[in-house]
Design an enzyme around this catalytic site. Structure first.
Site, PDB file in Angstrom:
ATOM      1  N   LYS A  77      10.239  -1.843  -3.083  1.00 53.29           N
ATOM      2  CA  LYS A  77       9.607  -0.955  -2.101  1.00 53.29           C
ATOM      3  C   LYS A  77       8.397  -1.672  -1.546  1.00 53.29           C
ATOM      4  O   LYS A  77       7.525  -2.127  -2.295  1.00 53.29           O
ATOM      5  CB  LYS A  77       9.178   0.375  -2.728  1.00 53.29           C
ATOM      6  N   SER A 209      -7.086  10.825  -4.277  1.00 51.86           N
ATOM      7  CA  SER A 209      -7.353   9.382  -4.194  1.00 51.86           C
ATOM      8  C   SER A 209      -8.783   9.101  -4.648  1.00 51.86           C
ATOM      9  O   SER A 209      -9.450   8.204  -4.126  1.00 51.86           O
ATOM     10  CB  SER A 209      -7.126   8.878  -2.766  1.00 51.86           C
ATOM     11  N   ASP A 232      -3.419   4.907  -8.942  1.00 55.27           N
ATOM     12  CA  ASP A 232      -2.388   3.865  -8.928  1.00 55.27           C
ATOM     13  C   ASP A 232      -2.950   2.522  -8.490  1.00 55.27           C
ATOM     14  O   ASP A 232      -2.213   1.613  -8.134  1.00 55.27           O
ATOM     15  CB  ASP A 232      -1.233   4.269  -8.004  1.00 55.27           C
TER      16      ASP A 232
END
Length: 331
Positions: A77, A209, A232
């Site tokens: 991806k 975030s 992440d």
């Protein structure tokens, strides 16, 4: 049946609308649960992640890839996060999945990754709730009200008989959109402070975030399950590192958890070690008991692994092939 078509037939192109029509929450949940199990049993492996700031448009761009021998999914991806996209009428997360034939290495499908990223991320937290939350969980807490929060709420609501949703977002003007999702599910909704959220919630999902803790250890009750889904990247942080030290910690992949997931800060601070973190696939496979008491705090560090993307993209490609709803090109 192979998950993706052969290169000799041309490359299958599966667009965003087709993905949305073909892959629902049930399909995503099954695909993600299966790939977590394959990872824990050694049948699937993620390759090192590349994720960098490109120095333009404040964007982060990178690659996630891997191979699932059990599902015969090989691919990558490519994509990232463009924070200015909302002003252009686009989602901030942009990505595409490339699938390859594991037998030959030839490109077999190009699959839109935007919707699939959202639905697989929600499936990941839903898998954690299914396997780790208390069976009598009644109140769902949501921290974050951005694009992915609606996916998270809908997926979570299918895992327990929740009676209420409480939510907090750094930008409170976004909460009415999440309230509409809760109403569509027949669930009462209450906007609360972070402290109140911790005091009420049996299950908490964080999907922001943030680069600083939004939930503190002292706010979380015994027996709560927390799914941290926003961290992440190195530097990101959604919850107090002391919360991870107090919890039984599970993750999609330990290497990512300690390097770029929510556990990075607890590990760096010496509050947690890599050996304290369990792949959730071990719970799925029955080699780890998961939750062992009603008072135990469980925490899932959902870092987002490439194999999740390949799993749901393979489902989209297979269904598109079967239903004849995708284009083909010969490169």
């Amino acid at each position: 049946m192979k998950d993706t078509p052969q290169q000799g037939d041309g490359v299958l192109i599966v667009g965003e609308e087709a993905c949305r029509a073909l892959v629902g929450r049930a399909e995503a949940f099954a695909a993600v649960e299966a790939v977590f199990a394959a990872m824990a049993s050694g049948e699937a492996r993620n390759f090192p992640v590349v994720r960098e700031a490109i120095g333009h448009a404040d964007a982060l761009y990178g690659f996630k890839s891997g191979f699932d021998r059990a599902g015969m999914a090989l691919g990558v991806k490519a994509g990232g996060y463009w924070p200015g996209n909302a002003g252009r009428g686009l989602t901030n997360h942009q990505s595409t999945v490339c699938l390859f034939d594991p037998d030959t290495g030839r490109l077999s499908a190009l699959v839109g990754g935007n919707y699939l990223t959202a639905v697989r991320t929600a499936a990941s937290s839903a898998v954690s709730i299914a396997h780790l939350a208390r069976r009598d969980a009644k109140v769902l807490g949501m921290v974050g009200a951005g694009h992915q929060s609606a996916f998270q709420l809908r997926a979570a609501a299918e895992q327990r008989a929740f009676e209420k949703v409480v939510a907090w977002n750094p930008h409170p003007e976004m909460l009415p959109q999440l309230a509409e999702v809760a109403a569509s599910l027949g669930l009462p909704f209450e906007a609360v402070t972070p402290e109140e959220l911790g005091a009420q919630a049996d299950v908490v999902i964080t999907i922001t975030s943030a680069f600083e803790p939004l939930l503190m250890r002292d706010w979380i009750r015994p027996g709560t399950h927390v799914a941290c889904m926003g961290t992440d990247t190195k530097g990101k942080m959604e919850v107090d590192a002391a919360l991870l030290a107090a919890a039984t910690v599970f993750t999609d992949e330990v290497a990512q958890s300690v390097s770029l997931g929510e556990a990075q800060h607890a590990v760096a601070g010496g509050l947690l070690s890599e050996g304290d973190i369990t792949p959730i696939g071990a719970v799925i496979n029955g080699t780890h008991p998961g939750r062992t008491s009603d008072d135990e705090i469980t925490l899932f560090d959902g870092t987002g692994v490439g194999l999740q993307d390949l799993a749901v993209a393979s489902v989209a490609a297979r269904l598109a092939e079967a239903q004849g709803v995708a284009a083909r090109v010969v490169l």
